[in-house]
Design a protein around this motif. Sequence first.
Motif, PDB file in Angstrom:
ATOM      1  N   GLU A 168       5.742  -7.133 -31.435  1.00  0.00           N
ATOM      2  CA  GLU A 168       4.817  -7.085 -32.559  1.00  0.00           C
ATOM      3  C   GLU A 168       4.736  -5.674 -33.141  1.00  0.00           C
ATOM      4  O   GLU A 168       4.813  -4.675 -32.429  1.00  0.00           O
ATOM      5  CB  GLU A 168       3.433  -7.554 -32.112  1.00  0.00           C
ATOM      6  CG  GLU A 168       2.457  -7.759 -33.246  1.00  0.00           C
ATOM      7  CD  GLU A 168       1.216  -8.520 -32.828  1.00  0.00           C
ATOM      8  OE1 GLU A 168       0.239  -8.520 -33.600  1.00  0.00           O
ATOM      9  OE2 GLU A 168       1.234  -9.132 -31.738  1.00  0.00           O
ATOM     10  N   TYR A 169       4.553  -5.616 -34.436  1.00  0.00           N
ATOM     11  CA  TYR A 169       4.380  -4.342 -35.132  1.00  0.00           C
ATOM     12  C   TYR A 169       2.937  -3.861 -35.003  1.00  0.00           C
ATOM     13  O   TYR A 169       2.010  -4.664 -34.878  1.00  0.00           O
ATOM     14  CB  TYR A 169       4.702  -4.503 -36.622  1.00  0.00           C
ATOM     15  CG  TYR A 169       6.161  -4.595 -36.983  1.00  0.00           C
ATOM     16  CD1 TYR A 169       7.037  -5.406 -36.269  1.00  0.00           C
ATOM     17  CD2 TYR A 169       6.660  -3.877 -38.055  1.00  0.00           C
ATOM     18  CE1 TYR A 169       8.377  -5.495 -36.629  1.00  0.00           C
ATOM     19  CE2 TYR A 169       7.997  -3.967 -38.429  1.00  0.00           C
ATOM     20  CZ  TYR A 169       8.855  -4.778 -37.706  1.00  0.00           C
ATOM     21  OH  TYR A 169      10.177  -4.858 -38.065  1.00  0.00           O
ATOM     22  N   ASP A 170       2.757  -2.551 -35.063  1.00  0.00           N
ATOM     23  CA  ASP A 170       1.420  -1.965 -35.136  1.00  0.00           C
ATOM     24  C   ASP A 170       1.064  -1.693 -36.588  1.00  0.00           C
ATOM     25  O   ASP A 170       1.918  -1.278 -37.384  1.00  0.00           O
ATOM     26  CB  ASP A 170       1.373  -0.635 -34.373  1.00  0.00           C
ATOM     27  CG  ASP A 170       1.488  -0.813 -32.875  1.00  0.00           C
ATOM     28  OD1 ASP A 170       0.653  -1.519 -32.300  1.00  0.00           O
ATOM     29  OD2 ASP A 170       2.420  -0.233 -32.276  1.00  0.00           O
ATOM     30  N   GLU A 171      -0.211  -1.874 -36.925  1.00  0.00           N
ATOM     31  CA  GLU A 171      -0.679  -1.408 -38.219  1.00  0.00           C
ATOM     32  C   GLU A 171      -0.459   0.101 -38.301  1.00  0.00           C
ATOM     33  O   GLU A 171      -0.499   0.804 -37.286  1.00  0.00           O
ATOM     34  CB  GLU A 171      -2.177  -1.693 -38.380  1.00  0.00           C
ATOM     35  CG  GLU A 171      -2.561  -3.137 -38.446  1.00  0.00           C
ATOM     36  CD  GLU A 171      -4.072  -3.294 -38.640  1.00  0.00           C
ATOM     37  OE1 GLU A 171      -4.604  -2.696 -39.590  1.00  0.00           O
ATOM     38  OE2 GLU A 171      -4.693  -3.997 -37.826  1.00  0.00           O
ATOM     39  N   ILE A 504       4.982  -7.424 -41.818  1.00  0.00           N
ATOM     40  CA  ILE A 504       4.757  -7.718 -43.237  1.00  0.00           C
ATOM     41  C   ILE A 504       3.314  -8.170 -43.457  1.00  0.00           C
ATOM     42  O   ILE A 504       2.671  -7.803 -44.444  1.00  0.00           O
ATOM     43  CB  ILE A 504       5.761  -8.764 -43.731  1.00  0.00           C
ATOM     44  CG1 ILE A 504       7.188  -8.182 -43.679  1.00  0.00           C
ATOM     45  CG2 ILE A 504       5.417  -9.228 -45.137  1.00  0.00           C
ATOM     46  CD1 ILE A 504       8.278  -9.171 -44.012  1.00  0.00           C
ATOM     47  N   ALA A 505       2.782  -8.942 -42.503  1.00  0.00           N
ATOM     48  CA  ALA A 505       1.393  -9.391 -42.616  1.00  0.00           C
ATOM     49  C   ALA A 505       0.431  -8.204 -42.603  1.00  0.00           C
ATOM     50  O   ALA A 505      -0.587  -8.202 -43.310  1.00  0.00           O
ATOM     51  CB  ALA A 505       1.063 -10.359 -41.483  1.00  0.00           C
ATOM     52  N   LYS A 506       0.749  -7.178 -41.806  1.00  0.00           N
ATOM     53  CA  LYS A 506      -0.118  -5.998 -41.692  1.00  0.00           C
ATOM     54  C   LYS A 506       0.130  -4.990 -42.809  1.00  0.00           C
ATOM     55  O   LYS A 506      -0.655  -4.059 -42.975  1.00  0.00           O
ATOM     56  CB  LYS A 506       0.088  -5.340 -40.330  1.00  0.00           C
ATOM     57  CG  LYS A 506      -0.380  -6.208 -39.166  1.00  0.00           C
ATOM     58  CD  LYS A 506       0.015  -5.633 -37.812  1.00  0.00           C
ATOM     59  CE  LYS A 506      -0.459  -6.549 -36.687  1.00  0.00           C
ATOM     60  NZ  LYS A 506      -0.033  -6.040 -35.351  1.00  0.00           N
ATOM     61  N   LEU A 507       1.201  -5.181 -43.549  1.00  0.00           N
ATOM     62  CA  LEU A 507       1.520  -4.278 -44.651  1.00  0.00           C
ATOM     63  C   LEU A 507       0.503  -4.400 -45.776  1.00  0.00           C
ATOM     64  O   LEU A 507       0.205  -3.415 -46.466  1.00  0.00           O
ATOM     65  CB  LEU A 507       2.936  -4.578 -45.158  1.00  0.00           C
ATOM     66  CG  LEU A 507       3.470  -3.774 -46.331  1.00  0.00           C
ATOM     67  CD1 LEU A 507       3.555  -2.288 -45.980  1.00  0.00           C
ATOM     68  CD2 LEU A 507       4.862  -4.297 -46.740  1.00  0.00           C
ATOM     69  N   GLY A 508      -0.002  -5.608 -45.962  1.00  0.00           N
ATOM     70  CA  GLY A 508      -0.999  -5.812 -47.008  1.00  0.00           C
ATOM     71  C   GLY A 508      -0.402  -6.040 -48.376  1.00  0.00           C
ATOM     72  O   GLY A 508      -1.084  -5.902 -49.394  1.00  0.00           O
ATOM     73  N   GLY A 509       0.869  -6.373 -48.425  1.00  0.00           N
ATOM     74  CA  GLY A 509       1.544  -6.627 -49.690  1.00  0.00           C
ATOM     75  C   GLY A 509       2.939  -7.128 -49.416  1.00  0.00           C
ATOM     76  O   GLY A 509       3.348  -7.307 -48.268  1.00  0.00           O
ATOM     77  N   SER A 510       3.702  -7.340 -50.465  1.00  0.00           N
ATOM     78  CA  SER A 510       5.060  -7.848 -50.298  1.00  0.00           C
ATOM     79  C   SER A 510       5.978  -6.750 -49.767  1.00  0.00           C
ATOM     80  O   SER A 510       5.722  -5.557 -49.935  1.00  0.00           O
ATOM     81  CB  SER A 510       5.582  -8.381 -51.628  1.00  0.00           C
ATOM     82  OG  SER A 510       5.519  -7.370 -52.622  1.00  0.00           O
ATOM     83  N   ASP A 511       7.060  -7.166 -49.137  1.00  0.00           N
ATOM     84  CA  ASP A 511       8.019  -6.231 -48.539  1.00  0.00           C
ATOM     85  C   ASP A 511       8.945  -5.689 -49.620  1.00  0.00           C
ATOM     86  O   ASP A 511      10.138  -5.993 -49.675  1.00  0.00           O
ATOM     87  CB  ASP A 511       8.810  -6.954 -47.439  1.00  0.00           C
ATOM     88  CG  ASP A 511       9.805  -6.030 -46.734  1.00  0.00           C
ATOM     89  OD1 ASP A 511       9.592  -4.800 -46.764  1.00  0.00           O
ATOM     90  OD2 ASP A 511      10.785  -6.542 -46.152  1.00  0.00           O
ATOM     91  N   THR A 512       8.373  -4.856 -50.495  1.00  0.00           N
ATOM     92  CA  THR A 512       9.137  -4.238 -51.574  1.00  0.00           C
ATOM     93  C   THR A 512       8.797  -2.756 -51.651  1.00  0.00           C
ATOM     94  O   THR A 512       7.857  -2.279 -51.008  1.00  0.00           O
ATOM     95  CB  THR A 512       8.799  -4.877 -52.936  1.00  0.00           C
ATOM     96  OG1 THR A 512       7.441  -4.529 -53.288  1.00  0.00           O
ATOM     97  CG2 THR A 512       8.935  -6.390 -52.892  1.00  0.00           C
TER      98      THR A 512
END
Length: 526
Positions: A168-171, A504-512
């Motif tokens: 899992e990724y960390d925020e 990507i869920a923790k990014l808070g936006g699209s993966d761009t």
Amino acid sequence: MKINNIKKSLVCLGLLSLVSCTDDFQEINTNTYGASNELLEQDFNNIRTLFPPIFNNIIVLDPVWWYQVQQGLQGDIWSGYMATPTPFAGGTNNTTYDLVDGWNGYAWTSGYKDIMANVYKLEQRTKGKYDQFYALSLILKVEAMHRITDTYGPIVYSEFGTEDALIEYDEQKEVYNQMFKELDIAVTELTPRATADGVTEFTGTDITGYKGDFKKWVKFANTLRLRLAMHIVKIDPSLAKTEAEKAVSHSFGVLTTNEDTFKIISPNYNNPIATISDAWQDIRMSADMESIMGGYNDPRTSVYFKTSDQFSGQYKGVRTGIEIAAKSDHSGFSGIGSVVNTKEIVLMTAAEAYFLRAEGALRGWSMGGDAKSLYEQGITTSFSQYGVSGAATYIADGTATAKPYVDPNFPVNNSPAVNTVTVAWDAAATNEVKLQKIITQKWIAGFPEGQEAWTEWRRTGYPKLFPVLKNTSGGKITTQFGVRRLNYPQSEKAGNPDGLATGIAKLGGSDTGGTRLWWDVNKANF
């Protein structure tokens, strides 16, 4: 070598395979040719060998093309430091905001294959046994991996080394919190170990300018804390103040002289920018550098850049994000100067520390000086770093500003100056104008390390840079705000898809490239 010549057979490793390479330490550490683990531990030989890959891959020194796609065609461009005359990918590429999928994996792969994997092994071999080496590995980990999280956003950090099917990724907030804790551990461990003569058991392994001096390593760790604190000032000003003041108030303090510069001194590799500029002619002075340094008549220009081959005696930059039909259109403009004709790779300077403290003082923090004096000391220290005279005259200039940009070959690229502040401190100016002065001078002093300059441009909006004229992102990245991050690499999509989904869920936006990071808050600086 050019980007187009990179071998397409290069295999990008997912995190699961990287982690698997660090398992089974007993088997890995057994020397089948006769040397036991006990013999390897003599003189810390089983530890020393893990540091060179870390030193040489914070930014990749070899092969040169790897650096070009790791940072040269990313942070170095987006920071406004450099520009390319080469129409890579048919003229639609990172410079025009159509991020090339394939270039985006090199920073990630270096961060995990060369940095995290070796730091993980160092933890296994040193923690609780040789904690001085563990502490040093943590400082290097933070130096290397803050660049990765500031490039992508959420990353694998706390769970690296686990054998779970899902990594899992960390925020990004949690990554920063852990980095502050790791710097705490390192500084607490190394402070009492500092010696009067600076000679330690790390002296023979350390290929930085510190040569094993733990006091200098602590000062670097403190300054790294100060840098990270400033990154988060708009999202968590209270924590930023606490961490910044902790850094400056430590008994060893932060970097204050040019002897404190944190630099990798490679015995084998030259600065890759020199090859990219001289041999390949793939990088040139930027229009932004020409406008700002040229407008100020900055004496450091002759160190940073060469005069143009096409326009004798002139410094000519290339504007990023323009229509480029052929490399020859701008390859005769100014290349990069003597600053990169060296085996020294500078990653943090005392000048940066003074500018960080100047901003902190501007914000009312206890920084050991006022904003004006720290700002001027930053400029003076930068001039001294490059052996350039005239700092006092430069600091006092309240008239000169950036100049308009003129492309003598293609007038369509011309533009009025956009970063129009003077050098001289103005006590009556607003905090916003004062900050613009601080960051502009910090930007000049930090050349050619474009990664941190890109971060500070995203955080503050300074210096103001010429907007691209050709935006081929398809709406993913705006011309107004530019590239905010790099999208995740294909290796994670293939090797850790479920983990990537958490990121990507923790990014808070699209993966761009248009999605802002956690600390990159779209609000006023004050």
